[in-house]
Design a protein around this motif. Structure first.
Motif, PDB file in Angstrom:
ATOM      1  N   ASP A 278      32.543 -24.241 -34.544  1.00 26.89           N
ATOM      2  CA  ASP A 278      33.265 -23.308 -33.696  1.00 26.89           C
ATOM      3  C   ASP A 278      32.810 -23.523 -32.251  1.00 26.89           C
ATOM      4  O   ASP A 278      31.613 -23.693 -31.984  1.00 26.89           O
ATOM      5  N   ALA A 279      33.763 -23.541 -31.314  1.00 26.79           N
ATOM      6  CA  ALA A 279      33.437 -23.877 -29.924  1.00 26.79           C
ATOM      7  C   ALA A 279      32.411 -22.923 -29.330  1.00 26.79           C
ATOM      8  O   ALA A 279      31.481 -23.346 -28.631  1.00 26.79           O
ATOM      9  N   TRP A 280      32.539 -21.615 -29.602  1.00 27.55           N
ATOM     10  CA  TRP A 280      31.599 -20.641 -29.044  1.00 27.55           C
ATOM     11  C   TRP A 280      30.217 -20.798 -29.674  1.00 27.55           C
ATOM     12  O   TRP A 280      29.202 -20.710 -28.991  1.00 27.55           O
ATOM     13  N   VAL A 281      30.183 -21.042 -30.983  1.00 24.42           N
ATOM     14  CA  VAL A 281      28.906 -21.230 -31.684  1.00 24.42           C
ATOM     15  C   VAL A 281      28.216 -22.485 -31.170  1.00 24.42           C
ATOM     16  O   VAL A 281      26.998 -22.485 -30.914  1.00 24.42           O
ATOM     17  N   MET A 282      28.988 -23.545 -31.004  1.00 24.18           N
ATOM     18  CA  MET A 282      28.435 -24.798 -30.511  1.00 24.18           C
ATOM     19  C   MET A 282      27.856 -24.624 -29.109  1.00 24.18           C
ATOM     20  O   MET A 282      26.742 -25.077 -28.819  1.00 24.18           O
ATOM     21  N   ALA A 283      28.599 -23.958 -28.225  1.00 26.44           N
ATOM     22  CA  ALA A 283      28.128 -23.755 -26.854  1.00 26.44           C
ATOM     23  C   ALA A 283      26.854 -22.925 -26.826  1.00 26.44           C
ATOM     24  O   ALA A 283      25.883 -23.264 -26.151  1.00 26.44           O
ATOM     25  N   ALA A 284      26.842 -21.826 -27.591  1.00 27.23           N
ATOM     26  CA  ALA A 284      25.695 -20.919 -27.559  1.00 27.23           C
ATOM     27  C   ALA A 284      24.429 -21.573 -28.102  1.00 27.23           C
ATOM     28  O   ALA A 284      23.359 -21.497 -27.481  1.00 27.23           O
TER      29      ALA A 284
END
Length: 303
Positions: free
Chosen positions: A171-177
């Protein structure tokens, strides 16, 4: 979303990325590189955690290892190289050299995965390297800052390559965080081993220090990454990536405006060459897409 609004978000991301360089150089006046970056990334990562609790997380050790590797390159190596470089060279020069990442992306894609690119894109690589040479005043200076900034560009290119191949697993948000948080933890561990860690609160400049820290945590990390991922997922990534040449432009100009750094003709000329090289590198199409059927969409990240 309308084209004008998407254009605004894209330029906003590039502007923030460019401003990160002079603001980072200001931060170095009251803290050591690894300590500052650890504060930035750990702080931003912790702030993002409540927003990703319900999103899908990696379920295997291999997936977490991939995420940690991206965090090592994207957050730890890229940013430590940039901050270490600004101890001996201007923020503008650091922004130009480290923004050579799309050029290194092409080189590593070819060397590691054998991806074949068009002649026009290799012309962009050559033009980019010429730009790197020109930014040094037509002579290769052996200052440590030059090599740190160039190394940051190489790490950035590798991080982009890894993200493009593994990114769809997360998930893009999970990856970024998590890549931000992992990078911050690695920098925190490395600080006592690779530097003399320090952070000094100066009561006479407390407002400036709070502003710089707030910018690093709230602007440089969260809105910048989230906006860029949004642009990539909701527009043509190839067109969006063309705007990456604005990062060194904004970096050089903001260093001049904020820090009163001198604008040398060769720095401006090198910036133009690297910008044109990035433009050519990001032109869509490859000679042999069957060599690697994986379509790389998210080619470049931001600092």
């Amino acid at each position: 979303m309308s084209k004008p609004r998407m254009l605004f978000l894209t330029i906003f991301t590039m502007l923030v990325a460019g401003l990160n360089f002079p603001i980072g150089k200001i931060a170095l006046t009251f803290g050591s590189p690894f300590v500052l970056l650890a504060i930035r990334f750990v702080g931003a990562g912790l702030l993002m955690l409540p927003f990703i609790v319900r999103r899908p997380h990696p379920r295997s050790g291999a997936a977490w290892l991939k995420l940690a590797t991206i965090g090592l390159f994207q957050s730890a190596l890229v940013m430590s190289g940039i901050y270490l470089s600004m101890q001996t060279i201007s923020s503008g020069s650091s922004s130009v050299l480290s923004s050579s990442n799309p050029i290194w992306f092409i080189v590593f894609s070819f060397l590691i995965f054998g991806i074949r690119y068009r002649l026009l894109q290799w012309a962009g690589v050559i033009l980019g390297f010429i730009g790197v040479f020109i930014t040094q005043g037509l002579q290769m200076q052996m200052e440590s800052g030059f090599w740190f900034a160039l190394g940051a560009g190489m790490a950035w290119g590798m991080a982009t390559l890894l993200s493009s191949r593994w990114g769809k697993e997360f998930d893009a948000w999970v990856m970024a965080a998590y890549q931000i948080l992992i990078g911050g933890i690695l920098l925190l561990i490395a600080s006592p081993l690779l530097e003399q860690p320090h952070f000094v609160w100066d009561s006479s400049q407390i407002l400036k220090e709070l502003f710089v820290l707030g910018w690093m945590i709230l602007m440089s990390s969260i809105p910048q990454f989230v906006t860029w991922y949004y642009v990539l997922r909701n527009s043509d990534p190839n067109r969006a990536n063309v705007y990456l040449f604005l990062i060194p432009v904004f970096g050089v100009l903001s260093g001049w405006l904020i820090l009163d750094e001198q604008l040398h003709w060769y720095t401006l000329a090198g910036t133009v060459c690297i910008g044109l090289g990035i433009y050519l590198v990001n032109r869509p199409g490859r000679v042999d897409v069957t060599k690697d059927p994986f379509m790389i969409k998210e080619r470049c990240g931001t600092a």
